[in-house]
Structure formats: structure tokens, C-alpha cells
Scaffold this active site. Structure first.
Site, mmCIF file in Angstrom:
data_model
loop_
_atom_site.group_PDB
_atom_site.id
_atom_site.type_symbol
_atom_site.label_atom_id
_atom_site.label_comp_id
_atom_site.label_asym_id
_atom_site.label_seq_id
_atom_site.Cartn_x
_atom_site.Cartn_y
_atom_site.Cartn_z
ATOM 1 N N THR A 288 -2.701 -8.690 3.257
ATOM 2 C CA THR A 288 -1.925 -8.479 1.964
ATOM 3 C C THR A 288 -0.537 -8.414 2.305
ATOM 4 O OG1 THR A 288 -1.708 -6.108 2.401
ATOM 5 C CG2 THR A 288 -3.819 -6.967 1.300
ATOM 6 N N ASP A 289 0.190 -8.262 1.525
ATOM 7 C CA ASP A 289 1.746 -8.020 1.234
ATOM 8 C C ASP A 289 1.689 -6.601 1.478
ATOM 9 O OD1 ASP A 289 4.394 -8.110 1.729
ATOM 10 O OD2 ASP A 289 4.788 -9.323 -0.001
ATOM 11 N N TYR A 290 2.980 -5.860 1.715
ATOM 12 C CA TYR A 290 3.511 -4.630 1.948
ATOM 13 C C TYR A 290 2.475 -3.753 1.064
ATOM 14 C CZ TYR A 290 6.288 -1.407 4.761
ATOM 15 O OH TYR A 290 6.903 -0.352 5.673
ATOM 16 N N THR A 291 1.568 -2.912 1.297
ATOM 17 C CA THR A 291 1.039 -2.056 0.340
ATOM 18 C C THR A 291 0.532 -2.387 -0.954
ATOM 19 O OG1 THR A 291 3.034 -1.291 -0.351
ATOM 20 C CG2 THR A 291 2.290 0.174 1.408
ATOM 21 N N SER A 292 0.283 -3.786 -0.866
ATOM 22 C CA SER A 292 -0.107 -4.254 -2.118
ATOM 23 C C SER A 292 -1.420 -4.165 -2.619
ATOM 24 C CB SER A 292 -0.015 -5.962 -2.202
ATOM 25 O OG SER A 292 -0.804 -6.462 -1.528
#
Ligand code: BGC
Length: 766
Positions: A288-292
Site C-alpha cells: 500500500t501507500d503510506y497508511t492508505s
């Protein structure tokens, strides 16, 4: 937040002196990857499997989300971490890896990722700049060299290439991509994957194509905003570069922050499973992207347990920073929200990546202090950075041949970016050190020789708007406020200019006025610099504007006020040298825009591959016509079109000659032009071929780029450039989303940009 240095000290205390034994090395040899991983997974507990899906950052890099990870060491020992990012340098990485392979029960090595976006410690031009070289071999080489430097420093995974197609320059992240065109974007995506990954030697990184998908279509150009578009538009314009990366064998894919069809990308099963794995055959892992995953709660998809289960089911394998997987998947398995098979699949894919990188054979494969000393910031990398710099610049105007500058007389070098280091690396240069950057003033002095007198004056602050300055200074000071007042600065600059034969103004954005979370609703030059340029122009001296920015800017006025306009983006560490090379003609500019430059913000989105509409404007240069698709107050045409860029020499194109005027699907047509260098300098020209399908079951744009060739022509030389047009160039996305072709009339255009072209036509028969 744990700082990087504190993290290192903790490791020193925690790591025992037990070293990874030779017996453990080379254990992957027998049986191949599947057997090896089967065997390993048979020993893993559920918690250890979920642990592999957890990507953490202990801080120290650029934290782009709200959190950084806590208790990283304890989690590594517990087998709850699959990879780290934001940790760099052989020593720190060795320590962390040592902890994983000696301190955790199953001794599974970690992945070490980083945002290696345009170079690593040696910073290269921003990707949008590099794309303007239209030189896919050069771009591949830039990724290879970045990989060599980053792996020498211990890393094995790059969060790059970013291949999001973007038609909206308000979006700050256009700086990280390759512009508006799916064909060029696809070619560049594949080149970068090849450059990073090579054959997975110890100088290669695993690439991570991002942000899947459609992140560049954020509404209004506002970062992280919603996207919504038809499937036909996705397939035709936005998805091709991601697919090209997959076809080139990219090892990992990063999901995007936005939603698609109302479902956030990180939880979208159509996107991550049906399209990516089933249709495209992607075999690597999805991060995922950052905390997505966590952010899906704010999107409105559910609480953390719900969205984490949704993400796993959709096809996510690794959770970046948010720990939704780590903290909820066990309960979700019990509750029947996810299956053991889904957890196993994700775990296997992460382990396969480690296997492909050779980490089970030697977890310290990328930790070689001698190699780091030889490779990081080496002289060879500086040479590369300078070369990429000259090739990314785009000459937008050159009235009266004011450029190249003569190596004699007095030059007034003016502007807040003229003697600046902090902005030179450009956005997303997290590992670069701005103190190593060459300011333009220094580069000019080194290259000018003894007959040139260069006098400098700052002239303005990058911006006088203190709020904007504060926002641009989040990662350190990019915008400073001079002790002199704005009027005093201008007066001083005008006095300097009056003493010179020619003025070179170096103006633009601060580097963090583009990039992530750096959208602008007004993409003009900051007011302080507009005022300066107006005052410089009033001196009547020849005026050259060197413009730096991470996006196309609205520069109609600047175009009027200046004699020459050289757009250099952000060039990276060697900026001063490469810009001086260009200004003095040591290198003849050859870059071509990969994004259209709008005349004003109201024209956005403005892009070359637009649809004709049912009421097209008949003469694009005429005044607004009633009941035609146009504006009352501005032309439809951008200020500078896609593909545009001048040279110090001139290129003349012959009419197009086709070897036949009709073709069957199994045949091809040869389209040729003669390109002549009619000026005084040797030069390079990007010859571009566009095609239009005149009638089709799904309406087609007025032009689609289908091929290009960069040719070198000596002064006075003529070369014939021939393109083979085959059926693949005539395909489009049909209503059923398949790539189809339809017999009928086609137009072919060849030229040095998307607007000024020669034209011919042919028929595709059955
Ligand atoms: C960005 C990604 C980046 C990640 C890790 C995110 O905010 O969107 O492009 O790779 O942070 O730094």
C-alpha cells in the site's frame, strides 16, 4: 518519533555478536523458490506470516503520513516485520538485518526500501525533467546508476517509478512523473524498471511501480482527492504505463491513495486482482501507500478491522506503516472475514521478493562498506547527473539568438535561485544533500572562462508570501527572507543589470512548491519574482529567463517580457554545471515538453490528445467562434504544446512520404520525412509521429503519439527518418475494453512537436 541515529544506537545495544553463519548462506540452492518457500512457510506461525506483511519506518526519512512506527526492534525480534524503509546506510541496514536474521525465530531477512526517485545520494533531475529528454536509454541508465548507488548503501527496494499520467499541472506530483502521454509514459516506465532491476544482481534494486492507479487524475489537481472516470478513459490514457511496468517485470506495485469507482485503491478487488493479476498476469507483490489502509476509514469504507480485511481480500500483500494487518488480521481470520489462503498468498509473495533479491542466500548482499565508499557520490555519478541535466532542459524561446551566451562581456546573473543550493535537488530527493549542489552562479563562473565578468544580485525572495514560504519550508529552508526589503532588492538588481550586456534571471518555484501535498490553484511565478522580471525587462537589456519549477507554470507574461526562456525544472546536484553548459552552448538544448503549458489556470486540463467534440473550433488560431467549443477569453491552445522544445539550431521537415496509401491489418506502412539541420550548430531533434483514427466506434483524440526518434544532425546535415506503422499503432480501447482496430481512414502527423506537423493519410482495409 525515533530518529535514525537513536534507532542505530538501540540496534547496537540489542544485536548480539552472533553472525549470520555460512551454513545459512546458499541454502536456497536446492529445490528452487517454490520448494524453499513451502518449506519455510510450513514452519511459520500465523503471527509470523502476518508479520511478513508489515512494512515499517522507524523515522528518519520523510514521514509523509501522520505516524512513524514504534517499537521497531521488538517487532523485528518477534518476527512481526517484513521490511523497513527510512533506514539508510550500510551500517544501519546491517544492524537491522542482523537483528532480523539472528534475533527472530525464523531468521527471515528484511526488505529495505526507500524513495529512490531521481538518483539517490547523487541527485538527478526530477522525473518530469528527465522525461523531457525523450531518451529512454538515458532514463534506463539513470535508474541503473541510482540503483548501483542505493544498493551500495544497503538498500534493495526502490519506491519508483512513479508513472501516474497527469493532465493537471496544479497537482504538485506531476514533478515525479513523466507527463501527460500514455505512450511516452509507458516507454519510460518500462525503461526505469529495466534500469532498476536489471538481472537482480547486487547492484540492482527491486522496483515498485506507483501509484496504482489513476492517482494523477485527482479532481482539481488537489492531492489525495477523488478520481472518477470511465473505464474506456482509464484503459486508453491512464493505465498503460502501469501495465508497461508490469510487462517489463516490475517486482512490486504500490497502491494509490485515491478511490476508483467509489472504492479506495487499497481495497479495490477489481483493480488489484481482476485487472492486475488476472488480466495483466502480475506475479510480484502489492504494497500500500503510506497508511492508505487506515485512510480507508476516512474515505468512509469501515473501521480498521473492516478495511484491513478488505485490503487483504482485494489483493494487498504488504501494509505500509499503518499496522492494520498486524493488529487485526488474526481476529479477521477467526471471524471469517479473511481466509488462511489469503494470508498465505500474501506472505508467499513477500517471501518470493526476498528470494528473488537473493536475501535468503545472503541477507547482507547489499551491505558492503567498501562498495559504498567507492560508489556513493562517486565522480562517475556526478558526470551522469550533469549529462542528465543538460538533456532535460527545454528551450521555450530564443528570440534574436540571444542564446547561447557569448563567452565575453558582462553578464548580470539575477534571481533568488541564481545562487541557491537548497532548491537544486528538487522535490523527493530524500537522500540527497543540498549542500553538495552546485549553484548556478558557481557553475557559470567555472565555465565562462576569463573573458566574462559575471555580476550577481538576488533581486527578490522566492516569495514574499510568508504563509506559502512556511509551507514550502517543511523539509528545511527553501525560501528565505532577505534582510533587504523587496523594493531594495529590485533596485539593487536593476543597478546590477544596468552594468551588464545581458541579463540572465534565474527564477521559479521553491522545490517544495511541487511534489507531494504541494498542489497550487495558481501556478504562476510568485508575485515577488514577476515584479523583479518586469523591472529587469524595463532596462531594455537582452533578457534570458532560466526557469525552475516542478510543474508547467502559466508564463504568458514572462514569455512576452523575455528574449529567451530556458526551462530547466530542478536539475539535481550538478544544476549549476548543467545550466551553465546549456547557457554557454557547451550543449545544445534538445528537450521537448512532456506536459502542455497552459496559458492560464482556467484552461486546465489542457492536453494535446484531446477529443474533437461535435463542435470543434475550425481555426485554432482564430478568435472565439460562436457555438463552437472554445472560450470567450482565451484560446484553446496551450502556450507551449506537448512535444515542444527549441534548439540553438533550426530543423526543417520535408513533407511525409508514405510507401503506400492503404494497408491490410497484417501489413505495415513506412512513413518517412527528411529532417534537415538548417542552422549553425550541431543538434539533436526528437522526431515525433502521431496518428489519428478519423472515424471509430469509440471517438478518438485528434492525435495520439505512436512513435518518436531522437536524431543527431550536424549543421547542414539532412537525415531521413522512417517509421513503420503497424496494426498495433492503429488500435484503440473499444467499448468492451479490448484493444481493437477498425478499417477506415487514418491521418499521420510527423513533426518536432504535437502542433507543428506535416500531415498525410492512408486507409486501413479489411
Ligand atoms: C508517497 C509515496 C512514497 C511513500 C513512502 C507516500 O506518501 O505517496 O510515493 O513512496 O510515501 O515514502
Amino acid at each position: 518519533m525515533i530518529s535514525n541515529s537513536k534507532f542505530a544506537v538501540l540496534f547496537l545495544l540489542l544485536v548480539t555478536t552472533v553472525s549470520y553463519s555460512d551454513a545459512q548462506k546458499n541454502k536456497t540452492v536446492q529445490g528452487g523458490m517454490t520448494a524453499y518457500i513451502n518449506n519455510l512457510m510450513a514452519k511459520m506461525t500465523l503471527e509470523e506470516k502476518i508479520g511478513q506483511l508489515n512494512l515499517l519506518t522507524p523515522g528518519g526519512g520523510v514521514a509523509t503520513g501522520a505516524v512513524v512506527s514504534k517499537d521497531v526492534e521488538a517487532k523485528i525480534r518477534a518476527g512481526s516485520v517484513g521490511g523497513l524503509f527510512g533506514v539508510t546506510g550500510v551500517e544501519k541496514i546491517r544492524q537491522a538485518q542482523q537483528l532480523a536474521v539472528t534475533g527472530s525465530r525464523l531468521k527471515i531477512p528484511l526488505l529495505f526500501g526507500s524513495d529512490v526517485i531521481h538518483g539517490y545520494k547523487t541527485t538527478f533531475p526530477i522525473p518530469l525533467g528527465l522525461s523531457c529528454s525523450w531518451d529512454t536509454l538515458l532514463i534506463e541508465e539513470s535508474a541503473r546508476i541510482a540503483a548501483a548507488e542505493a544498493t551500495a548503501d544497503g538498500l534493495n527496494w526502490a519506491f519508483s517509478p512513479m508513472v501516474d499520467i497527469a493532465r493537471d499541472p496544479r497537482w504538485g506530483r506531476v514533478a515525479e512523473g513523466s507527463g501527460e502521454d500514455p505512450y511516452l509514459g509507458s516507454r519510460i516506465a518500462a525503461s526505469m524498471v529495466r534500469g532498476y532491476q536489471g538481472n537482480f544482481s547486487s547492484s540492482n534494486l527491486m522496483a515498485c511501480v506507483k501509484h496504482f492507479a489513476l492517482y494523477g487524475a485527482a479532481e482539481g489537481g488537489r492531492d489525495y482527492n477523488t478520481t472518477d472516470m470511465s473505464r474506456v478513459k482509464m484503459y486508453e490514457y491512464y493505465l498503460p504505463p502501469y501495465k508497461a511496468a508490469v510487462d517489463a517485470g516490475v517486482g512490486s506495485v504500490m497502491t494509490s491513495f485515491n478511490e476508483i469507482d467509489g472504492i479506495p485503491a487499497s481495497g479495490n478487488p477489481w483493480l488489484l486482482t481482476d485487472l492486475l493479476r488476472k488480466q495483466w498476469g502480475f506475479k510480484g507483490f502489492v504494497v500500500t501507500d503510506y497508511t492508505s489502509i487506515n485512510e480507508m476509514t476516512d474515505h468512509g469504507s469501515g473501521d480498521l478491522q473492516t478495511v484491513s480485511a478488505m485490503a487483504l481480500r482485494a489483493g494487498v500483500d504488504m501494509d505500509m506503516v499503518g499496522e492494520g494487518f498486524l493488529t487485526t488480521l488474526k481476529q479477521s481470520l477467526k471471524a471469517g472475514l479473511v481466509t488462511q489462503q489469503q494470508i498465505d498468498n500474501a506472505c508467499r509473495r513477500v517471501l518470493e521478493a526476498k528470494y528473488k533479491l537473493g536475501l535468503f542466500d545472503d541477507p547482507f548482499r547489499f551491505c558492503n562498506a567498501e562498495r559504498a565508499a567507492a560508489e556513493v557520490l562517486s565522480a562517475e555519478k556526478k558526470v551522469a547527473a550533469r549529462n542528465y541535466g543538460v538533456r532535460s532542459a527545454v528551450l521555450l524561446k530564443n528570440a534574436n539568438q540571444v542564446l547561447p551566451l557569448k563567452k565575453s562581456g558582462t553578464i548580470a546573473l539575477i534571481g533568488p535561485l541564481a545562487n541557491n543550493q537548497s532548491n537544486m535537488p528538487g522535490t523527493w530527493s530524500v537522500s540527497g544533500d543540498a549542500k553538495l549542489a552546485i549553484p548556478v552562479l558557481q557553475g557559470m563562473k567555472e565555465i565562462a572562462g576569463n573573458n566574462v565578468n559575471i555580476i550577481y544580485s538576488k533581486g527578490a525572495n522566492i516569495t514574499d508570501d510568508s504563509l506559502l514560504a512556511r509551507k514550502a519550508n517543511v523539509f528545511g529552508e527553501k525560501v528565505d527572507r532577505d534582510p533587504l526589503s523587496p523594493d531594495q532588492l529590485i533596485a539593487q538588481a536593476v543597478a546590477t543589470a544596468n552594468k551588464a550586456d545581458v541579463i540572465v534571471a534565474v527564477l521559479g518555484e521553491a522545490s517544495e512548491m511541487s511534489g507531494e501535498s504541494a498542489s497550487r490553484s495558481d501556478i504562476s511565478l510568485p508575485a515577488s519574482q514577476q515584479k523583479l522580471l518586469t523591472a529587469l525587462s524595463a532596462t531594455g537589456k537582452p533578457l534570458v529567463l532560466v526557469l525552475m519549477s516542478g510543474r508547467p507554470l502559466t508564463i504568458e507574461k514572462e514569455n512576452r517580457l523575455t528574449d529567451a526562456l530556458l526551462h530547466v525544472w530542478f536539475q539535481g546536484q550538478e544544476a549549476g554545471h548543467s545550466i551553465a553548459d546549456l547557457l554557454f552552448g557547451n550543449y545544445n538544448p534538445s528537450g521537448k515538453l512532456t506536459m502542455s503549458f497552459p496559458r492560464n489556470v482556467g484552461q486546465i486540463p489542457v492536453y494535446y490528445n484531446y477529443k474533437n467534440t461535435g463542435r470543434p473550433q475550425q481555426d485554432l488560431n482564430a478568435e472565439a467562434q460562436k457555438f463552437r467549443s472554445n472560450y470567450l477569453d482565451v484560446s484553446n491552445e496551450p502556450l507551449f504544446p506537448f512535444g515542444y522544445g527549441l534548439s540553438y539550431t533550426n530543423f526543417n521537415y520535408s513533407e511525409i512520404s508514405l510507401d503506400k496509401t492503404s494497408m491490410k491489418p497484417a501489413e505495415s506502412i513506412k512513413a518517412s520525412v527528411s529532417v534537415s539541420n538548417t542552422g549553425k550548430y550541431d543538434g539533436e531533434e526528437v522526431v515525433q509521429l502521431y496518428i489519428r483514427d478519423v472515424y471509430a466506434s469509440v471517438t478518438q483524440p485528434v492525435k495520439k503519439l505512436k512513435a518518436f526518434r531522437k536524431v543527431t544532425l550536424k549543421a547542414g546535415e539532412t537525415k531521413t527518418v522512417t517509421f513503420d506503422i503497424s496494426i498495433n499503432d492503429l488500435k484503440f480501447t473499444g467499448s468492451d475494453l479490448r484493444q481493437i482496430y477498425e478499417p477506415g481512414a487514418f491521418r499521420v502527423f510527423i513533426g518536432g512537436n504535437s502542433k507543428d506537423v506535416k500531415e498525410a493519410g492512408f486507409i486501413l482495409t479489411k
